[in-house]
Design a protein around this motif. Structure first.
Motif, PDB file in Angstrom:
ATOM      1  N   LYS A 173      -3.831  -5.917  10.752  1.00 33.38           N
ATOM      2  CA  LYS A 173      -4.043  -6.016  12.373  1.00 33.38           C
ATOM      3  C   LYS A 173      -3.657  -4.640  11.956  1.00 33.38           C
ATOM      4  CE  LYS A 173      -4.723 -10.175  14.649  1.00 33.38           C
ATOM      5  NZ  LYS A 173      -4.039 -11.078  15.907  1.00 33.38           N
ATOM      6  N   SER A 174      -1.824  -4.332  11.707  1.00 35.15           N
ATOM      7  CA  SER A 174      -1.794  -2.884  11.960  1.00 35.15           C
ATOM      8  C   SER A 174      -2.414  -1.911  11.027  1.00 35.15           C
ATOM      9  CB  SER A 174      -0.739  -2.468  10.851  1.00 35.15           C
ATOM     10  OG  SER A 174      -0.550  -2.721   9.289  1.00 35.15           O
ATOM     11  N   GLN A 175      -3.727  -2.361  10.030  1.00 32.38           N
ATOM     12  CA  GLN A 175      -4.606  -1.364   9.215  1.00 32.38           C
ATOM     13  C   GLN A 175      -5.893  -1.345  10.053  1.00 32.38           C
ATOM     14  OE1 GLN A 175      -3.061   0.856   7.203  1.00 32.38           O
ATOM     15  NE2 GLN A 175      -1.365  -0.235   7.747  1.00 32.38           N
ATOM     16  N   ASN A 176      -6.023  -2.057  11.213  1.00 34.48           N
ATOM     17  CA  ASN A 176      -6.950  -2.554  12.017  1.00 34.48           C
ATOM     18  C   ASN A 176      -8.444  -3.194  10.546  1.00 34.48           C
ATOM     19  OD1 ASN A 176      -9.032  -1.766  14.196  1.00 34.48           O
ATOM     20  ND2 ASN A 176     -10.390  -0.073  13.477  1.00 34.48           N
ATOM     21  N   ILE A 177      -7.822  -3.991   9.703  1.00 31.37           N
ATOM     22  CA  ILE A 177      -8.956  -4.973   9.109  1.00 31.37           C
ATOM     23  C   ILE A 177      -8.654  -5.686   9.761  1.00 31.37           C
ATOM     24  CG2 ILE A 177      -8.950  -6.472   7.052  1.00 31.37           C
ATOM     25  CD1 ILE A 177      -6.861  -4.391   5.349  1.00 31.37           C
ATOM     26  N   LYS A 178     -10.707  -5.916   9.768  1.00 30.09           N
ATOM     27  CA  LYS A 178     -10.921  -7.039  10.817  1.00 30.09           C
ATOM     28  C   LYS A 178     -11.531  -8.334   9.821  1.00 30.09           C
ATOM     29  CE  LYS A 178     -11.028  -4.507  14.053  1.00 30.09           C
ATOM     30  NZ  LYS A 178     -10.155  -4.796  15.119  1.00 30.09           N
ATOM     31  N   LYS A 179     -11.284  -8.492   8.689  1.00 34.72           N
ATOM     32  CA  LYS A 179     -12.072  -9.393   7.822  1.00 34.72           C
ATOM     33  C   LYS A 179     -10.703  -9.195   6.836  1.00 34.72           C
ATOM     34  CE  LYS A 179     -16.809  -9.857   8.777  1.00 34.72           C
ATOM     35  NZ  LYS A 179     -18.287  -9.414   7.992  1.00 34.72           N
TER      36      LYS A 179
ATOM     37  N   PRO B 180       2.559   2.474   8.468  1.00 34.10           N
ATOM     38  CA  PRO B 180       2.360   3.985   8.724  1.00 34.10           C
ATOM     39  C   PRO B 180       0.124   4.077   8.146  1.00 34.10           C
ATOM     40  CG  PRO B 180       4.431   4.348   6.893  1.00 34.10           C
ATOM     41  CD  PRO B 180       3.575   2.439   8.506  1.00 34.10           C
ATOM     42  N   ALA B 181      -0.659   4.286   8.734  1.00 34.87           N
ATOM     43  CA  ALA B 181      -2.120   3.883   8.030  1.00 34.87           C
ATOM     44  C   ALA B 181      -1.823   4.341   6.360  1.00 34.87           C
ATOM     45  CB  ALA B 181      -2.777   4.781   8.754  1.00 34.87           C
ATOM     46  N   VAL B 182      -3.129   3.368   5.968  1.00 37.89           N
ATOM     47  CA  VAL B 182      -2.798   3.648   4.650  1.00 37.89           C
ATOM     48  C   VAL B 182      -4.271   3.349   4.085  1.00 37.89           C
ATOM     49  CG1 VAL B 182      -2.851   1.778   2.447  1.00 37.89           C
ATOM     50  CG2 VAL B 182      -0.769   1.852   4.104  1.00 37.89           C
ATOM     51  N   SER B 183      -4.534   4.495   3.085  1.00 35.37           N
ATOM     52  CA  SER B 183      -6.097   5.329   3.138  1.00 35.37           C
ATOM     53  C   SER B 183      -6.900   3.572   2.793  1.00 35.37           C
ATOM     54  CB  SER B 183      -6.043   6.021   2.228  1.00 35.37           C
ATOM     55  OG  SER B 183      -5.464   5.887   0.520  1.00 35.37           O
ATOM     56  N   GLU B 184      -8.478   3.326   3.207  1.00 41.70           N
ATOM     57  CA  GLU B 184      -8.780   2.241   2.519  1.00 41.70           C
ATOM     58  C   GLU B 184      -8.874   1.618   1.314  1.00 41.70           C
ATOM     59  OE1 GLU B 184     -13.357   0.266   3.238  1.00 41.70           O
ATOM     60  OE2 GLU B 184     -12.585   2.508   4.342  1.00 41.70           O
ATOM     61  N   ASP B 185      -8.871   2.809   0.210  1.00 42.33           N
ATOM     62  CA  ASP B 185      -9.547   3.037  -1.200  1.00 42.33           C
ATOM     63  C   ASP B 185      -8.475   2.064  -1.602  1.00 42.33           C
ATOM     64  OD1 ASP B 185      -7.224   5.071  -0.785  1.00 42.33           O
ATOM     65  OD2 ASP B 185      -8.889   6.823  -2.569  1.00 42.33           O
ATOM     66  N   LYS B 186      -6.860   1.949  -1.375  1.00 44.97           N
ATOM     67  CA  LYS B 186      -5.518   1.724  -1.602  1.00 44.97           C
ATOM     68  C   LYS B 186      -5.841   0.035  -1.729  1.00 44.97           C
ATOM     69  CE  LYS B 186      -2.733   5.313  -2.291  1.00 44.97           C
ATOM     70  NZ  LYS B 186      -2.413   5.849  -3.536  1.00 44.97           N
ATOM     71  N   PHE B 187      -7.084  -1.176  -0.818  1.00 42.07           N
ATOM     72  CA  PHE B 187      -6.941  -2.249  -0.916  1.00 42.07           C
ATOM     73  C   PHE B 187      -8.288  -2.587  -1.688  1.00 42.07           C
ATOM     74  CE2 PHE B 187      -5.439  -0.410   3.234  1.00 42.07           C
ATOM     75  CZ  PHE B 187      -4.258  -1.823   3.220  1.00 42.07           C
ATOM     76  N   SER B 188      -8.150  -3.845  -2.163  1.00 43.81           N
ATOM     77  CA  SER B 188      -9.897  -4.312  -2.546  1.00 43.81           C
ATOM     78  C   SER B 188      -9.876  -5.586  -1.866  1.00 43.81           C
ATOM     79  CB  SER B 188      -8.429  -4.944  -3.946  1.00 43.81           C
ATOM     80  OG  SER B 188      -7.383  -4.768  -4.675  1.00 43.81           O
ATOM     81  N   TYR B 189     -10.853  -5.661  -2.514  1.00 43.37           N
ATOM     82  CA  TYR B 189     -11.553  -6.260  -1.625  1.00 43.37           C
ATOM     83  C   TYR B 189     -13.117  -6.981  -2.603  1.00 43.37           C
ATOM     84  CZ  TYR B 189     -11.034  -1.794   2.657  1.00 43.37           C
ATOM     85  OH  TYR B 189     -10.908  -1.975   3.380  1.00 43.37           O
ATOM     86  N   MET B 190     -13.472  -8.244  -1.732  1.00 46.77           N
ATOM     87  CA  MET B 190     -14.521  -8.403  -2.256  1.00 46.77           C
ATOM     88  C   MET B 190     -15.746  -8.845  -0.943  1.00 46.77           C
ATOM     89  SD  MET B 190     -12.221 -11.594  -3.802  1.00 46.77           S
ATOM     90  CE  MET B 190     -13.659 -12.864  -3.876  1.00 46.77           C
ATOM     91  N   GLY B 191     -16.599  -8.597  -1.310  1.00 43.34           N
ATOM     92  CA  GLY B 191     -16.958  -7.537  -0.026  1.00 43.34           C
ATOM     93  C   GLY B 191     -16.965  -7.188   1.043  1.00 43.34           C
ATOM     94  N   ASP B 192     -16.577  -7.080   2.340  1.00 46.11           N
ATOM     95  CA  ASP B 192     -16.458  -6.799   2.848  1.00 46.11           C
ATOM     96  C   ASP B 192     -14.701  -7.050   3.681  1.00 46.11           C
ATOM     97  OD1 ASP B 192     -17.265  -8.398   4.703  1.00 46.11           O
ATOM     98  OD2 ASP B 192     -18.278  -6.985   5.848  1.00 46.11           O
ATOM     99  N   PHE B 193     -14.227  -7.825   2.746  1.00 39.08           N
ATOM    100  CA  PHE B 193     -13.288  -8.459   2.757  1.00 39.08           C
ATOM    101  C   PHE B 193     -11.986  -7.974   2.288  1.00 39.08           C
ATOM    102  CE2 PHE B 193     -15.706 -11.611   4.549  1.00 39.08           C
ATOM    103  CZ  PHE B 193     -15.068 -12.849   5.915  1.00 39.08           C
TER     104      PHE B 193
END
Length: 218
Positions: A130-136, A58-71
């Motif tokens: 990849k299942s979440q369309n994360i590119k970096k 299932p798609a997970v909302s972007e705000d659930k992930f932690s980021y360093m820059g756009d990674f």
């Protein structure tokens, strides 16, 4: 975006320039370590369908992930108790953050070793990204073997017909083939982090891996 800091930004990125080393077991399940993995036929008979299968996530909302820059940031770890023994039990752990729906604790299929668990934990994280369309993606792992293998040694192995610089067959050929294929079409920064040094992300990934090792094989 998740604002909680899950990793130490000062940890150095592995350049992949280190000299090829023996395939050493370097981490996890503290007292259960052997210097070398033994090649067996088990890996060849492992169900590759499960390896290549990408489960519907299932798609997970972007705000659930932690980021360093756009990674996006993820921690991976592998564990094997009784490594090198007949009753070895290996598990993988993938940690995206506190209570994250993609956090994973699974038993490793096939041959039960530390090194395979480390590689397959990274594979799982890339599949999920990849299942979440994360590119970096930034992958924190305490396995220098995994980092050096995918960033430095794998190209030479492929050129040399999957043989090491000493002429021996690469024990973890199928595992690195899978990781190499998954690493295409996604930008990955491989970051080494010291194991059992108090970094929350690494400790949580280790906990998930140890729990996975206690589960039954799929």
């Amino acid at each position: 975006m998740c604002q909680e800091a899950v990793g130490p930004p000062a940890v150095t990125q592995e350049s992949g320039s280190q000299k090829e080393e023996p395939e050493l077991n370097t981490v996890n399940c503290s007292t259960y370590k052997r210097p070398y993995e033994q090649s067996t036929n088990e890996e060849q008979i492992a169900k590759r369908v499960k390896h290549d299968e990408v489960c519907s996530t299932p798609a997970v909302s972007e705000d659930k992930f932690s980021y360093m820059g756009d990674f996006a940031v993820v921690y991976t770890d592998g564990c094997c108790s009784g490594n090198g023994r007949n009753r070895a039990r290996a598990g993988i752990g993938v940690y995206w953050g506190p209570g994250h729906p993609l956090n994973t604790s699974e038993r490793l299929p096939g041959r039960q070793t530390n090194q395979r668990a480390e590689i397959h934990a990274a594979c799982k994280a890339i599949e999920q990204a990849k299942s979440q369309n994360i590119k970096k993606l930034i992958i924190y792992t305490d396995s220098k073997f995994t980092i050096n293998g995918i960033t430095s040694w794998v190209d030479n192995w492929k050129t040399n017909g999957w043989r090491t610089s000493s002429g021996a067959s690469v024990i973890n050929k199928e595992d690195f083939e899978r990781l190499d294929n998954l690493a295409k079409d996604i930008e990955i920064q491989w970051m080494h982090i010291p194991g059992h040094a108090g970094f929350r992300g690494n400790e949580e990934a280790d906990r998930l891996a140890r729990e996975g090792a206690l589960k039954q094989k799929c």
